[in-house]
Design a protein around this motif. Structure first.
Motif, mmCIF file in Angstrom:
data_model
loop_
_atom_site.group_PDB
_atom_site.id
_atom_site.type_symbol
_atom_site.label_atom_id
_atom_site.label_comp_id
_atom_site.label_asym_id
_atom_site.label_seq_id
_atom_site.Cartn_x
_atom_site.Cartn_y
_atom_site.Cartn_z
ATOM 1 N N GLU A 56 0.957 -0.970 0.021
ATOM 2 C CA GLU A 56 -0.093 -0.105 0.042
ATOM 3 C C GLU A 56 0.722 1.326 -0.086
ATOM 4 N N LYS A 57 0.315 2.281 -0.036
ATOM 5 C CA LYS A 57 0.996 3.633 -0.471
ATOM 6 C C LYS A 57 1.006 4.206 1.180
ATOM 7 N N GLY A 58 2.058 3.593 1.921
ATOM 8 C CA GLY A 58 2.192 4.062 3.298
ATOM 9 C C GLY A 58 2.200 2.711 4.130
ATOM 10 N N ASN A 59 2.280 3.192 5.550
ATOM 11 C CA ASN A 59 2.188 2.088 6.242
ATOM 12 C C ASN A 59 1.045 1.583 6.731
ATOM 13 N N VAL A 60 0.964 0.237 7.011
ATOM 14 C CA VAL A 60 -0.373 -0.334 7.764
ATOM 15 C C VAL A 60 -0.227 -0.563 8.877
ATOM 16 N N THR A 61 -1.005 -0.366 9.810
ATOM 17 C CA THR A 61 -0.879 -0.540 11.188
ATOM 18 C C THR A 61 -1.747 -1.868 11.686
ATOM 19 N N TYR A 116 -1.777 -6.443 23.154
ATOM 20 C CA TYR A 116 -2.005 -5.319 24.142
ATOM 21 C C TYR A 116 -0.834 -4.383 23.884
ATOM 22 N N ALA A 117 -1.206 -3.221 23.889
ATOM 23 C CA ALA A 117 -0.059 -2.091 23.675
ATOM 24 C C ALA A 117 0.871 -2.367 22.770
ATOM 25 N N SER A 118 0.460 -3.069 21.443
ATOM 26 C CA SER A 118 1.359 -3.412 20.523
ATOM 27 C C SER A 118 1.073 -3.371 19.121
ATOM 28 N N ALA A 119 0.531 -2.034 18.740
ATOM 29 C CA ALA A 119 0.135 -2.025 17.632
ATOM 30 C C ALA A 119 1.285 -1.772 16.744
ATOM 31 N N TYR A 120 1.487 -2.302 15.561
ATOM 32 C CA TYR A 120 2.842 -2.553 15.079
ATOM 33 C C TYR A 120 2.651 -1.892 13.628
ATOM 34 N N GLN A 121 3.496 -0.840 13.318
ATOM 35 C CA GLN A 121 3.556 -0.258 12.041
ATOM 36 C C GLN A 121 4.316 -1.357 10.959
ATOM 37 N N LEU A 122 3.771 -1.631 9.993
ATOM 38 C CA LEU A 122 4.337 -2.342 8.791
ATOM 39 C C LEU A 122 4.491 -1.548 7.613
ATOM 40 N N GLU A 179 7.985 4.793 18.179
ATOM 41 C CA GLU A 179 7.121 3.775 17.737
ATOM 42 C C GLU A 179 7.314 2.909 19.163
ATOM 43 N N GLN A 180 6.713 3.320 20.063
ATOM 44 C CA GLN A 180 6.749 2.696 21.350
ATOM 45 C C GLN A 180 5.694 1.512 21.437
ATOM 46 N N SER A 181 4.654 1.329 20.471
ATOM 47 C CA SER A 181 3.809 0.327 20.635
ATOM 48 C C SER A 181 4.543 -0.739 19.998
ATOM 49 N N GLN A 182 5.568 -0.888 19.714
ATOM 50 C CA GLN A 182 6.248 -2.038 18.827
ATOM 51 C C GLN A 182 7.445 -2.624 20.109
ATOM 52 N N PHE A 183 7.406 -2.047 21.113
ATOM 53 C CA PHE A 183 8.633 -2.240 22.220
ATOM 54 C C PHE A 183 8.464 -3.744 22.360
ATOM 55 N N TYR A 184 7.116 -4.148 22.761
ATOM 56 C CA TYR A 184 7.090 -5.637 23.510
ATOM 57 C C TYR A 184 7.435 -6.673 22.424
ATOM 58 N N VAL A 185 7.014 -6.528 21.176
ATOM 59 C CA VAL A 185 7.433 -7.457 20.104
ATOM 60 C C VAL A 185 8.933 -7.384 19.821
#
Length: 735
Positions: free
Chosen positions: A166-171, A277-283, A495-501
């Motif tokens: 896609e034309k940009g990041n997907v959450t 939980y608290a882990s929305a990831y920017q792809l 990008e704090q929501s990616q921390f746990y992963v």
């Protein structure tokens, strides 16, 4: 455009072409079975290209019959036609818990996943890999599902790969590894809970409509309160040898989430993966998010068969060196705690040789100078030898070990840091802590930020430097005592929501590097006990530490439950001074796995020392059968006054039976014969007691001969009682 992005774009165009071609012809359903020796998972792409799970159960004799399953189960009022989706998307037609939820680059929250193609690859004579490609018809968004089946072991691993152009990041808001569907009249969940020294305490309840969730939000030491493994029995609670039951667990060492949803059609949906939980990831476009594997096995013959399935699979395919050898060790921890020096360690090394074990393990307290590690308040992060305790370094201790004819191993806790450390002063930005919150400690320590590549390098170099100092280093005990408070990464910035992963991904990158350089070094997976026990980590470790609770009575219960999911060769069991039981009881319990000692050898009585020495010799003659044999649970300690377990070798010519008194009330013991399992009914077997304490006499004055048929239908009484609280019986085929 990067080569991977070109390949992904080509795949997208191919996906689109397949969908367009399919639209131009009469659409037909496509049935995709995944079979093991006894189990079948059947997927089906409908005429509308929805991918559903139509069956998970005992394998059918005729493969063509799988085409008829969906019609046989068909029920009205599945309003969305997605109740049994193989990977349920959110935001479109779905009405139930999703496996995947996203926000597209244009802000749209809807998702549809249509079947595009599948491919089945034969990895070898026993292993097959099915891949199924799905695509959203409105977006360049793709999911590939993977099903890896192990035929003889009756085990399946599932995971997914998520990508887009896609034309940009997907959450990614939710990103499950597996979406399983079961059909039965009722469902019974056996789950586990615990805390420090209270691991693997089972609870069994009937699942009702709605959602039951097992999860962890601890970041590290994720299994402290609840491990990810579970059992689901169909129609009624399964017993050891009867009933249909599914065992499952996520191969992930961080936050997990497993949802159990009994849907409006009375079917059970199990959705398991990394906790969102608290882990929305920017792809980002052109990148792939790979979920960890979810492993499961389905048994039609109770919990015992399911556990043997997983144990065989683990030894053959997942546990590091699962078919190999293990070292029997003496640990200094309960002898010295933090209070030791070269002289004390030298004496312990002599005790190691005297005892007859293979290795001496130096535990916590050997490092730190400005902030010496004399208790658990300081020193973590400063991994130089303490000059006062070890003026000649660990190389001198290793040399002394070699001179005593034993190997040398060492304890580390490389993911952690004390605020009282040079490392904290030098690199506060490497520490997981919220700049707007007060620091809050777990065991007086904080966690290093493994999402940061610089920290990954640091942790790798901690272990690597130990091998530089002592190339003959033979064992690592890797501990992890703290959970994560105030989760914040200075490295990840916005990008704090990616921390746990990303923390767990960073941990695995370190372990992969270490295993590339040191592929054969035994390592214990420890986390203040069993706070981190999972197959995501165990592919890098040879064994795990079930619990800091080494009271042998407690350990019978803890080891019993772990054994459903993990083989004996992986369970590190140490003889300590915990509990009130005699030394024989303590040693016998520890022998049901990978034996070790954590005792003050020079305080043992003459008979106790002689017994331990003889027991190690006995254990060495039995350990290959305990580690590689089939395990059979005979009497459950939660249901009986006696616990009984046996191990039988592959050709059923030899077995060993462990029996323990677990109820100290008056006149309790084995009052009737215990039915043995796993033997050959046509063979005759000799029965004799082994591992007898010096000066004691067995009631079995000579070998006794019984048929396997007799032992499995009538049984054998080992005469366990208050005077014989632990009894080991050796069983051998005779001609």
């Amino acid at each position: 455009m990067a080569s991977y992005q070109k390949q992904l774009l080509k795949s997208v165009l191919t996906f689109s072409s397949v969908i367009l071609i399919t639209a131009g012809v009469k659409a037909q359903q496509i049935t995709i079975p995944v079979e093991t020796e006894t189990t079948a998972l059947v997927l089906q792409a409908t005429a509308g290209k929805d991918l559903n799970t139509v069956y998970l159960g005992q394998k059918l004799n005729n493969k063509a019959d799988y085409d008829k399953v969906a019609a046989a189960y068909e029920q009205p009022n599945d309003y969305s036609v997605l109740f049994n989706s193989a990977y349920t998307p959110s935001g479109s037609r779905n009405l139930l818990e999703p496996a995947i939820s996203v926000t597209h680059a244009d802000g749209n929250n809807s998702l549809e996943l249509k079947y595009v193609s599948h491919n089945l690859t034969k990895v070898d004579d026993n292993v097959s890999l099915l891949t199924i490609k799905l695509k959203d018809p409105a977006y360049n968004f793709m999911v590939t599902l993977f099903y890896k089946s192990y035929y003889k072991e009756n085990v399946i691993e599932q995971w997914s790969e998520i990508s887009h152009l896609e034309k940009g990041n997907v959450t990614l808001h939710k990103f499950a590894s597996a979406n399983i569907n079961l059909r039965a009249g009722s469902y019974w969940l056996r789950q586990y809970h615990g805390d420090w020294a209270k691991e693997m305490r089972p609870e069994e309840t009937q699942l009702t409509h709605g959602i039951k969730t097992l999860d962890s939000k601890l970041g590290t030491r994720a299994d402290l309160f609840m491990p990810s493994v579970f059992m689901v029995s169909l129609d009624k609670p399964s017993t050891e040898d009867e009933g249909q039951v599914l065992f499952g667990g996520l191969e992930w060492s961080g936050n997990f989430r497993t949802d159990f949803e009994v849907d409006p059609k009375d079917h059970l949906r199990i959705i398991s993966g990394i906790n969102n939980y608290a882990s929305a990831y920017q792809l980002k476009p052109g990148t792939v998010f790979k979920t960890p594997a979810f492993v499961y096995t389905l048994s039609g013959n109770g919990k015992g068969e399911a556990s043997r399935n997983l144990q065989n699979w683990a030894r053959n395919y997942k546990l590091l060196d699962g078919k190999g050898q293990r070292l029997t060790l003496l640990n200094n921890w309960e002898s010295t705690y933090f209070d030791f020096n070269e002289q004390k360690l030298g004496e312990l090394l002599k005790d190691t040789k005297k005892l007859g074990v293979d290795l001496f393990l130096l535990d916590d307290g050997w490092f730190g100078n400005q902030y010496p590690r004399n208790d658990d308040h300081a020193g973590l992060g400063d991994w130089q030898e303490n000059r006062k305790k070890l003026p000649n370094g660990i190389a001198a201790i290793a040399k002394e070990a070699s001179a005593n004819g034993v190997k040398f191993g060492i304890w580390v806790e490389p993911e952690m840091i004390n605020p009282k450390s040079e490392l904290y002063q030098k690199h506060p930005d490497w520490v997981v802590k919220d700049p707007k919150r007060d620091e809050y400690y777990f065991r007086n320590q904080l966690v290093l930020d493994l999402s940061n590549p610089k920290v990954q390098d640091f942790v790798y170099n901690i272990i690597d430097s130990l091998f530089i100092k002592d190339p003959a280093l033979a064992y690592i005990k890797w501990d992890c005592n703290a959970v994560i408070y105030n989760a914040y990464s200075a490295h990840l910035k916005n990008e704090q929501s990616q921390f746990y992963v990303d923390y767990v991904k960073g941990l695995y990158l370190v372990l992969q590097r270490l295993r590339a350089k040191y592929p054969e070094i035994p390592m214990m997976l420890c986390s203040g006990g069993g706070g981190r026990v999972d197959y995501g980590a165990l592919q890098y470790f040879t064994e795990y530490w079930p619990s800091d609770n080494t009271d042998p009575l407690e350990r019978i219960f803890i080891q019993w439950e772990y054994s459903y999911f993990y083989p004996a060769i992986a369970s590190a069991n140490h003889v300590t001074d915990w509990g009130r039981q005699p030394i024989k009881y303590r040693v016998d319990v520890a022998m049901m796995g990978k034996l070790g000692f954590d005792i003050v050898v020079d305080k043992l009585s003459t008979n106790d020392l002689k017994f331990c020495q003889d027991a190690i010799t006995t254990y060495n003659s039995l350990k290959s059968m305990i580690w590689q044999g089939d395990q059979y649970r005979l009497l459950n300690p939660r249901e009986n006054s006696v616990a009984s377990v046996m191990y039988v070798n592959a050709d059923k010519t030899s077995g060993v039976m462990f029996n323990y008194l677990v109820n100290n009330r008056y006149d309790e013991g084995s009052k009737a014969p215990i039915l043995l399992k796993g033997l050959d009914a046509e063979k005759n077997y000799s029965i004799r007691e082994i591992n007898i304490y010096p000066g004691s006499k067995s009631p079995f004055v000579s070998e006794r001969i019984f048929s396997g048929d007799f032992l499995m239908k009538i049984g054998f009484n080992p005469y366990v009682n208050s005077g014989r609280s632990s009894v080991i019986i050796k069983i051998d085929a005779v001609k």
